[in-house]
Motif scaffolding. Structure first.
Motif, mmCIF file in Angstrom:
data_model
loop_
_atom_site.group_PDB
_atom_site.id
_atom_site.type_symbol
_atom_site.label_atom_id
_atom_site.label_comp_id
_atom_site.label_asym_id
_atom_site.label_seq_id
_atom_site.Cartn_x
_atom_site.Cartn_y
_atom_site.Cartn_z
ATOM 1 N N MET A 9 1.395 3.757 7.680
ATOM 2 C CA MET A 9 0.675 3.270 6.580
ATOM 3 C C MET A 9 1.461 3.628 5.579
ATOM 4 O O MET A 9 1.847 4.739 5.323
ATOM 5 C CB MET A 9 -0.694 3.683 6.330
ATOM 6 N N PRO A 10 1.878 2.777 4.530
ATOM 7 C CA PRO A 10 2.788 3.227 3.338
ATOM 8 C C PRO A 10 2.182 4.171 2.391
ATOM 9 O O PRO A 10 0.733 3.707 2.251
ATOM 10 C CB PRO A 10 3.302 1.851 2.723
ATOM 11 N N GLU A 11 2.699 4.925 1.577
ATOM 12 C CA GLU A 11 2.047 5.611 0.691
ATOM 13 C C GLU A 11 2.033 4.864 -0.598
ATOM 14 O O GLU A 11 2.806 4.333 -1.092
ATOM 15 C CB GLU A 11 2.813 6.928 0.443
ATOM 16 N N ALA A 12 0.695 4.671 -0.815
ATOM 17 C CA ALA A 12 0.393 4.012 -2.192
ATOM 18 C C ALA A 12 -1.146 4.703 -2.956
ATOM 19 O O ALA A 12 -1.782 5.360 -2.069
ATOM 20 C CB ALA A 12 0.248 2.454 -1.991
ATOM 21 N N THR A 13 -1.492 3.995 -4.163
ATOM 22 C CA THR A 13 -2.874 4.595 -4.398
ATOM 23 C C THR A 13 -3.483 3.323 -4.578
ATOM 24 O O THR A 13 -3.116 2.066 -5.004
ATOM 25 C CB THR A 13 -2.524 5.356 -5.746
ATOM 26 N N LEU A 14 -4.818 3.644 -4.487
ATOM 27 C CA LEU A 14 -5.848 2.424 -4.668
ATOM 28 C C LEU A 14 -6.782 3.109 -5.597
ATOM 29 O O LEU A 14 -6.824 4.347 -5.924
ATOM 30 C CB LEU A 14 -6.639 1.980 -3.368
ATOM 31 N N GLN A 15 -8.104 2.068 -6.072
ATOM 32 C CA GLN A 15 -8.767 2.779 -6.819
ATOM 33 C C GLN A 15 -10.080 2.481 -6.396
ATOM 34 O O GLN A 15 -10.575 1.220 -5.697
ATOM 35 C CB GLN A 15 -8.540 2.446 -8.392
ATOM 36 N N THR A 26 -3.295 6.595 -0.069
ATOM 37 C CA THR A 26 -3.360 6.277 1.386
ATOM 38 C C THR A 26 -3.470 7.402 2.177
ATOM 39 O O THR A 26 -3.962 7.291 3.062
ATOM 40 C CB THR A 26 -2.222 5.128 1.817
ATOM 41 N N PRO A 27 -2.525 8.508 2.023
ATOM 42 C CA PRO A 27 -2.780 9.613 3.292
ATOM 43 C C PRO A 27 -4.148 10.108 3.213
ATOM 44 O O PRO A 27 -4.633 10.525 4.168
ATOM 45 C CB PRO A 27 -1.555 10.741 2.662
ATOM 46 N N THR A 28 -4.840 10.232 1.991
ATOM 47 C CA THR A 28 -6.291 10.630 2.086
ATOM 48 C C THR A 28 -7.076 9.626 2.782
ATOM 49 O O THR A 28 -7.841 10.272 3.305
ATOM 50 C CB THR A 28 -6.694 10.741 0.446
ATOM 51 N N LEU A 29 -6.852 8.562 2.687
ATOM 52 C CA LEU A 29 -7.734 7.378 3.393
ATOM 53 C C LEU A 29 -7.520 7.487 4.837
ATOM 54 O O LEU A 29 -8.381 7.056 5.576
ATOM 55 C CB LEU A 29 -7.458 6.075 2.694
ATOM 56 N N PHE A 30 -6.089 7.504 5.352
ATOM 57 C CA PHE A 30 -5.953 7.290 6.571
ATOM 58 C C PHE A 30 -5.481 8.266 7.607
ATOM 59 O O PHE A 30 -5.890 8.571 8.664
ATOM 60 C CB PHE A 30 -4.785 6.369 6.783
ATOM 61 N N ASP A 31 -4.882 9.676 6.996
ATOM 62 C CA ASP A 31 -4.440 10.967 7.808
ATOM 63 C C ASP A 31 -5.683 11.289 8.170
ATOM 64 O O ASP A 31 -6.580 11.592 7.944
ATOM 65 C CB ASP A 31 -3.666 11.729 6.749
ATOM 66 N N GLY A 32 -5.366 11.624 9.635
ATOM 67 C CA GLY A 32 -6.314 12.301 10.587
ATOM 68 C C GLY A 32 -7.590 11.464 10.824
ATOM 69 O O GLY A 32 -8.832 12.176 11.254
ATOM 70 N N ASP A 132 -4.926 7.976 12.396
ATOM 71 C CA ASP A 132 -4.144 9.132 11.996
ATOM 72 C C ASP A 132 -3.016 8.346 11.003
ATOM 73 O O ASP A 132 -1.810 8.794 11.024
ATOM 74 C CB ASP A 132 -3.316 9.905 12.818
ATOM 75 N N GLY A 133 -3.094 7.404 10.540
ATOM 76 C CA GLY A 133 -2.149 6.596 9.595
ATOM 77 C C GLY A 133 -1.107 5.600 10.188
ATOM 78 O O GLY A 133 -0.334 5.142 9.815
ATOM 79 N N VAL A 134 -1.187 5.368 11.617
ATOM 80 C CA VAL A 134 -0.447 4.690 12.211
ATOM 81 C C VAL A 134 -1.217 3.249 12.826
ATOM 82 O O VAL A 134 -2.385 3.384 13.299
ATOM 83 C CB VAL A 134 0.180 5.336 13.350
ATOM 84 N N VAL A 135 -0.659 2.111 12.408
ATOM 85 C CA VAL A 135 -1.280 0.880 12.650
ATOM 86 C C VAL A 135 -1.380 0.644 14.145
ATOM 87 O O VAL A 135 -0.384 0.825 15.088
ATOM 88 C CB VAL A 135 -0.561 -0.264 12.133
ATOM 89 N N LYS A 136 -2.484 0.374 14.707
ATOM 90 C CA LYS A 136 -2.632 0.187 16.175
ATOM 91 C C LYS A 136 -2.968 -1.254 16.613
ATOM 92 O O LYS A 136 -2.745 -1.801 17.671
ATOM 93 C CB LYS A 136 -3.952 0.997 16.748
#
Length: 158
Positions: A9-15, A26-32, A132-136
């Motif tokens: 997943m690319p690094e970006a910000t959302l609100q 996105t790391p907060t949303l997807f990692d782990g 963990d941030g990787v598209v399946k």
């Protein structure tokens, strides 16, 4: 280029809005985590409000039983996403995320031109599953269709 299975997943910000407007990356949303992200062309639009979001609301518990977070995203502002979530009785935990300028949508390669409808650049209708941030899994709808990005279809693939 459109994001593919196996891509990170690319690094970006959302609100989003909780106590106030929050920016979340996105790391907060997807990692782990195990995450289903589904995107709609617009909050309060017919298919999005009558079928797409309601399916994820209805089946939210089934995703959570599998340990999967559910995120809804649109190229709208966070105030619209909050109001739409409230009007659709979105359960706590189903995140309503705003990609106000479409930056994240563009980084996924999933933008579409809805200028003919007075909506500018929006997200294509899609749903993806990431671990963990990787598209399946990724399911992108053809224009005007609603089949492969539904909650039911995603559950059948997990």
């Amino acid at each position: 280029m459109t994001i593919q299975v196996g891509d990170r997943m690319p690094e970006a910000t959302l609100q989003r809005i909780r106590e106030g407007v929050e920016t979340v990356d996105t790391p907060t949303l997807f990692d782990g985590k195990k995450v289903v992200l589904f995107a709609v062309p617009g909050a309060f639009t017919p298919t999005c409000s009558e079928r797409h979001l309601p399916g994820f609301v209805e089946h939210f518990g089934q995703f959570r039983e599998k340990g999967i977070e559910v995120l809804c995203m649109s190229v709208n502002d966070p105030f619209v996403m909050k109001a739409w979530g409230e009007s659709q009785h979105v359960p706590d935990g189903l995140m309503m995320l705003a990609d106000g300028n479409g930056d994240f949508t563009r980084s996924l390669g999933l933008e579409m031109d809805a200028s003919a409808y007075g909506m500018g650049t929006r997200s294509k209708r899609f749903a993806l599953y990431a671990e963990d941030g990787v598209v399946k899994k990724i399911n992108i709808e053809a224009p005007g269709e609603f089949r492969v990005s539904s909650a039911e279809h995603m559950l059948s693939q997990l």
